[in-house]
Design a protein around this motif. Structure first.
Motif, PDB file in Angstrom:
ATOM      1  N   TYR A 273       7.014 -49.184   0.716  1.00 41.32           N
ATOM      2  CA  TYR A 273       7.491 -50.023   1.809  1.00 41.32           C
ATOM      3  C   TYR A 273       6.910 -51.432   1.726  1.00 41.32           C
ATOM      4  N   SER A 274       7.754 -52.416   2.116  1.00 40.98           N
ATOM      5  CA  SER A 274       7.281 -53.796   2.290  1.00 40.98           C
ATOM      6  C   SER A 274       8.128 -54.455   3.374  1.00 40.98           C
ATOM      7  N   ASN A 275       7.512 -55.343   4.142  1.00 38.85           N
ATOM      8  CA  ASN A 275       8.233 -56.069   5.191  1.00 38.85           C
ATOM      9  C   ASN A 275       9.367 -56.892   4.588  1.00 38.85           C
ATOM     10  N   GLU A 276       9.107 -57.491   3.432  1.00 35.60           N
ATOM     11  CA  GLU A 276      10.105 -58.362   2.814  1.00 35.60           C
ATOM     12  C   GLU A 276      11.363 -57.574   2.428  1.00 35.60           C
ATOM     13  N   LEU A 278      12.480 -54.745   3.784  1.00 31.61           N
ATOM     14  CA  LEU A 278      13.211 -54.359   4.995  1.00 31.61           C
ATOM     15  C   LEU A 278      13.939 -55.556   5.574  1.00 31.61           C
ATOM     16  N   GLN A 279      13.319 -56.735   5.534  1.00 34.81           N
ATOM     17  CA  GLN A 279      13.966 -57.924   6.072  1.00 34.81           C
ATOM     18  C   GLN A 279      15.257 -58.235   5.328  1.00 34.81           C
ATOM     19  N   ILE A 292       9.188 -58.607  12.030  1.00 32.03           N
ATOM     20  CA  ILE A 292       8.670 -57.316  11.569  1.00 32.03           C
ATOM     21  C   ILE A 292       7.151 -57.376  11.560  1.00 32.03           C
ATOM     22  N   VAL A 293       6.525 -56.421  12.223  1.00 32.13           N
ATOM     23  CA  VAL A 293       5.069 -56.328  12.262  1.00 32.13           C
ATOM     24  C   VAL A 293       4.698 -54.936  11.775  1.00 32.13           C
ATOM     25  N   SER A 294       3.766 -54.850  10.825  1.00 37.50           N
ATOM     26  CA  SER A 294       3.368 -53.534  10.310  1.00 37.50           C
ATOM     27  C   SER A 294       1.859 -53.431  10.237  1.00 37.50           C
ATOM     28  N   ASP A 295       1.373 -52.215  10.366  1.00 35.84           N
ATOM     29  CA  ASP A 295      -0.056 -51.946  10.263  1.00 35.84           C
ATOM     30  C   ASP A 295      -0.220 -50.500   9.824  1.00 35.84           C
ATOM     31  N   VAL A 299       5.387 -49.478  11.891  1.00 35.99           N
ATOM     32  CA  VAL A 299       6.196 -50.684  11.711  1.00 35.99           C
ATOM     33  C   VAL A 299       6.970 -50.954  12.993  1.00 35.99           C
ATOM     34  N   VAL A 301       9.879 -53.428  14.655  1.00 37.14           N
ATOM     35  CA  VAL A 301      10.975 -54.279  14.207  1.00 37.14           C
ATOM     36  C   VAL A 301      11.772 -54.795  15.401  1.00 37.14           C
TER      37      VAL A 301
END
Length: 568
Positions: A273-276, A278-279, A292-295, A299, A301
């Motif tokens: 997984y990566s924010n980029e 998914l974006q 998108i914020v993940s930790d 995640v 969204v």
């Protein structure tokens, strides 16, 4: 740990401060204030100066701020000016009691300070508080120091100084709260009756608690409580600031669905997984306003899209949903436009003049109707109607001109605010008691102009002396009397003149104090909890002691007060 707390910890580590407040954050802070306030309603009510069962400052302020929160709950704009303006309107419509009205005026002034600003720094917030104090003072004909007015004025003055030294909102609000507490602590020194009873001002305490809740929200402290919704039902409300910073301004994006969700990534998805990535997938669905914020495995969204179901399908391949929602932005956009509804207009085909009165108890309401009152709003002590209640009543009577009889000193301000929401000749007669209201109704002539009616009614108030008998809710010493919990106390206008374990004896003492050589008519209205034999005893006492005075007794069925008494 909430995402908001994670965010705050990371920003602290990076030495990043919150230096700008937009409409979304303002809404979240106010919601936090409402949630924290709810926990303290009964405590605020307990600060009532008089030991009578009508301490409702906390209840009035709570219902007022809940109305404000509900007004902005569906708005998705992050424009501070838009949110503050609608919050002000919601507070105005829901304003109850003097404390609620003054609070609504404080936030009205704040809204004026925020007008045309999409965000605010600490300096602008401080100026908003200063404007709020100015507007609140102007809303009261005779401002009294040692009240909520003093607390907001002194707090705003200190806030301006504080803002010059810090642009960190958390530090700013911490210091503002301390300034408010110091001002509150001084209220007994400014208002002798507070010192006599040993309490601080209840309205000022409510304002301090609201500020404290806002600070808790800014810090990310979870506030999970039950608040009274608009329909009176209790619903759970959890303050969630995890969407802090999301851009929800739909001014140029009023179509599609505002879609938000939180997912917990599958173990296999965590590796790739990566924010980029998914974006890019969301952008392929014409998604915009993407955040998108993940930790670790969580995640969060936010996206605006015409294809929410496809968005959810993509997300479902990554993990399981923790929360999800999708709202039609066009519908929300239309709701926002509805907030600018026109004012209530006069009905040229309706009655020439209609009187609206506030009364509690079916017997009292019938007395007003028998004298020609067109509409009786159920209310009084412990149940102060809101400004919106008056607006609805005016719509219901559909008259060309209207006269309002508040019949309670704590309702007059809310009635006066109605003038801002209607476009109709309207007179507010400052009746502070039921006896004053009934005396005013005797001078009602449906064929006269509203101005002439108001003149006659106002003149009638000068000849009425009002009394009431109720029971003490606590031990206290006041007006030179030692009062025990459960005693029946007789109140002549605003002064307690009798206290006795016997309802009859306390009432007799009150009547002896009120009736003088100029008295011509004495009216006694029995309450819902008053026994017939006690009313009969009081009537016989009056007839025997004052044979030349006209004596009238009615069954008012009002709560709280065993007897309402008028001497004319």
């Amino acid at each position: 740990m909430s995402l908001y707390k994670m965010y705050r910890e990371r920003t602290r580590e990076a030495k990043v401060m919150i230096q700008s407040m937009d409409g979304a954050l303002y809404k979240a802070l106010f919601s936090g204030g409402v949630a924290f306030f709810e926990k303290n309603v009964e405590y605020i009510n307990s600060l009532n100066v008089f030991p009578v069962p009508d301490g409702d400052t906390g209840t009035n302020m709570h219902l007022t701020i809940v109305s404000g929160r509900n007004e902005i709950s569906t708005l998705t704009s992050t424009d501070l000016g838009v949110i503050s303006k609608q919050l002000s309107r919601g507070l105005l419509l829901g304003a109850r009691g003097n404390s609620g009205v003054i609070l609504s005026q404080i936030f009205r002034g704040i809204a004026q300070g925020f007008e045309k600003h999409k965000t605010a720094d600490t300096k602008l917030f401080a100026e908003g508080l200063k404007k709020g104090a100015e507007v609140a003072y102007k809303s009261v004909m005779r401002p009294v120091e040692g009240t909520i007015l003093t607390v907001i004025r002194e707090t705003a003055k200190d806030a301006v100084k504080i803002a010059r030294k810090t642009d960190d909102f958390e530090s700013f609000l911490e210091q503002v709260l301390e300034a408010a507490k110091k001002s509150l602590a001084k209220t007994p020194d400014l208002l002798p009756v507070l010192k006599e009873v040993g309490v601080v001002d209840s309205g000022g305490q409510g304002l301090v608690i609201l500020f404290e809740g806002m600070l808790k929200a800014l810090r990310g402290e979870e506030i999970d409580t039950a608040v009274i919704a608009g329909d009176g039902d209790y619903v759970p409300v959890t303050l969630d600031l995890s969407d802090f910073g999301f851009d929800d301004d739909h001014e140029h994006d009023a179509y599609g669905f505002c879609t938000e969700f939180i997912i917990r990534l599958h173990e296999r998805a965590q590796k790739t997984y990566s924010n980029e990535k998914l974006q890019k997938q969301l952008e392929s669905l014409d998604g915009n306003s993407i955040v998108i914020v993940s930790d670790d495995d969580i995640v969060k969204v936010h996206v605006h899209t015409e294809h929410p179901l496809q968005v959810f399908e993509i997300a479902s391949t990554l993990g399981e949903f923790v929360t999800l929602k999708s709202e039609n932005m066009q519908e929300q956009f239309e709701k926002q436009k509805e907030h600018n509804e026109p004012k209530v207009q006069a009905n040229p085909q309706g009655p020439k003049v209609a009187v609206i009165a506030v009364a509690s108890g079916s017997g009292v309401a019938n007395l007003f109707k028998d004298l020609g009152c067109a509409y009786v709003i159920e209310g009084g002590q412990t149940l102060n109607p809101s400004t919106q209640d008056f607006v609805k009543a005016i719509e219901e009577v559909g008259a060309q001109e209207v006269v309002i009889l508040p019949n309670n000193s704590n309702i007059i301000l809310a009635a006066q605010q109605t003038k801002e929401l209607v476009d109709i000749p309207l007179e507010i007669i400052p009746t502070r008691t039921i006896p004053q209201g009934l005396a005013a109704m005797i001078h009602f002539n449906s064929e006269s102009s509203v101005e002439d009616i108001a003149t006659g009614m106002n003149n009638a108030l000068e000849n009425v002396r009002s009394g009431q008998v109720t029971y003490a809710v606590r031990d206290t010493t006041m007006d030179g009397l030692t009062i025990k919990q459960g005693d029946f106390i007789g109140i002549d206008e605003k002064t307690i003149v009798s206290a006795d374990k016997s309802l009859v004896e306390s009432t007799k003492a009150l009547l002896d104090e009120m009736i003088d050589e100029d008295a011509e008519i004495v009216t006694v209205i029995a309450g819902a909890d008053t026994k017939v034999k006690d009313t009969k005893t009081i009537y016989e006492y009056l007839v025997e002691k004052h044979p030349d005075i006209d004596i009238e007794c009615f069954d008012g069925k009002q709560p709280v007060y065993n007897f309402l008494i008028s001497v004319e």
